[in-house]
Scaffold this active site. Structure first.
Site, PDB file in Angstrom:
ATOM      1  CB  CYS A 163      -2.199  -2.585   5.282  1.00  0.00           C
ATOM      2  SG  CYS A 163      -3.896  -1.966   5.202  1.00  0.00           S
ATOM      3  CE  LYS A 209      -3.563  -4.376   1.194  1.00  0.00           C
ATOM      4  NZ  LYS A 209      -4.250  -3.586   2.200  1.00  0.00           N
ATOM      5  CG  ASP A 263      -1.933  -1.148   1.192  1.00  0.00           C
ATOM      6  OD1 ASP A 263      -1.876  -1.972   0.272  1.00  0.00           O
ATOM      7  OD2 ASP A 263      -2.748  -1.233   2.132  1.00  0.00           O
TER       8      ASP A 263
HETATM    9  C1  C5J Z   1      -3.151   0.712   5.531  1.00  0.00           C
HETATM   10  C2  C5J Z   1      -4.895   1.942   6.684  1.00  0.00           C
HETATM   11  N1  C5J Z   1      -2.685   0.485   4.311  1.00  0.00           N
HETATM   12  N2  C5J Z   1      -4.091   2.351   7.660  1.00  0.00           N
HETATM   13  N3  C5J Z   1      -4.422   1.215   5.642  1.00  0.00           N
HETATM   14  O1  C5J Z   1      -2.443   0.537   6.494  1.00  0.00           O
HETATM   15  O2  C5J Z   1      -6.061   2.235   6.687  1.00  0.00           O
END
Ligand code: C5J
Length: 233
Positions: free
Chosen positions: A162, A129, A24
């Site tokens: 994540c 995702k 991400d």
């Molecule tokens: C991720 C989030 N990618 N913190 N998402 O960590 O909402």
């Protein structure tokens, strides 16, 4: 075989059976004006991970390792967005609302995509995702197993959400995971420390933790060893 100096003990991997996972690294989390900032977070804490992650990315590409990227986000009609996720946080802007980089966490929007420094190249799978974990409602597991992958090197944001959700999912599926500390980032320093401590606790209950310098040294050693073996043939 390469050996990384890591905690709680050395992490061994072979190039052909290991994938680099970039979780991400999206503008929506890393830059001001995205989803992360809309929740009141300081995005500069995540930006720090981009430089070290870029070095690791380039080295893994040069070594011929599989590189796999993930993006958290939703369909433009939000049909895969659970009510609980949309409403959670009680923030002025929600997932799907228009922000400075397009609709927040919506596929196809500028903010949803990966930062330029770490942008995927031809042949690198990108897994979209809808949840926090890379394996939930995705073909991540299939892609890894089709390539015979057994070990994962994790980078990405955010560490306690994540990244470590994906590490836990990977653990339950039988993969060994190494998290590179300086290639991950959290909006909260205390969560960064706690999340990494949890991965390596109890003899590595979810995996191993190291950093980019120690990983790159091991990768270089493995590359030298394999080119020495090729020259001797
Ligand atoms: C991720 C989030 N990618 N913190 N998402 O960590 O909402």
């Amino acid at each position: 075989m390469a050996t990384v100096n890591a905690e709680p003990y050395e992490f061994e991997f072979s190039l052909g059976r290991t994938a680099l996972v970039m979780i991400d690294f999206q503008r929506d989390f890393v830059y001001p004006g995205g989803f992360g900032e809309s929740l009141g977070n300081d995005t500069s804490r995540l930006l720090r991970a981009v430089g070290p992650a870029q070095k690791v990315l380039h080295a893994c590409r040069a070594a011929g390792m599989l590189v796999i990227h993930t993006r958290e986000g939703h369909r433009p009609d939000l049909s895969d967005l659970p009510r609980a996720k949309k409403e959670r946080g009680n923030a002025p802007l929600q997932i799907g609302d228009k922000g400075a980089m397009g609709r927040l966490l919506v596929r196809g929007e500028y903010g949803h995509d990966i930062v330029d420094e770490l942008y995927p190249i031809e042949g690198e799978p990108v897994v979209d995702k809808p949840g926090k974990g890379a394996f939930y409602a995705t073909d991540m597991d299939t892609i890894l197993r089709m390539r015979g992958i057994e070990k994962l090197i994790f980078t990405g944001v955010t560490t306690e959400v994540c990244v470590t959700t994906s590490v836990r999912e990977a653990n339950d599926r039988g993969f060994d995971s190494l998290v590179l500390e300086d290639c991950t980032g959290s909006y909260f320093p205390e969560f960064q420390q706690a999340a990494l401590a949890m991965v390596k606790a109890q003899g590595g209950i979810f995996g191993w933790v190291s950093d980019s310098a120690r990983f790159l040294a091991a990768l270089e050693g493995a590359r030298r060893e394999s080119s020495g073996m090729a020259a001797a043939r």
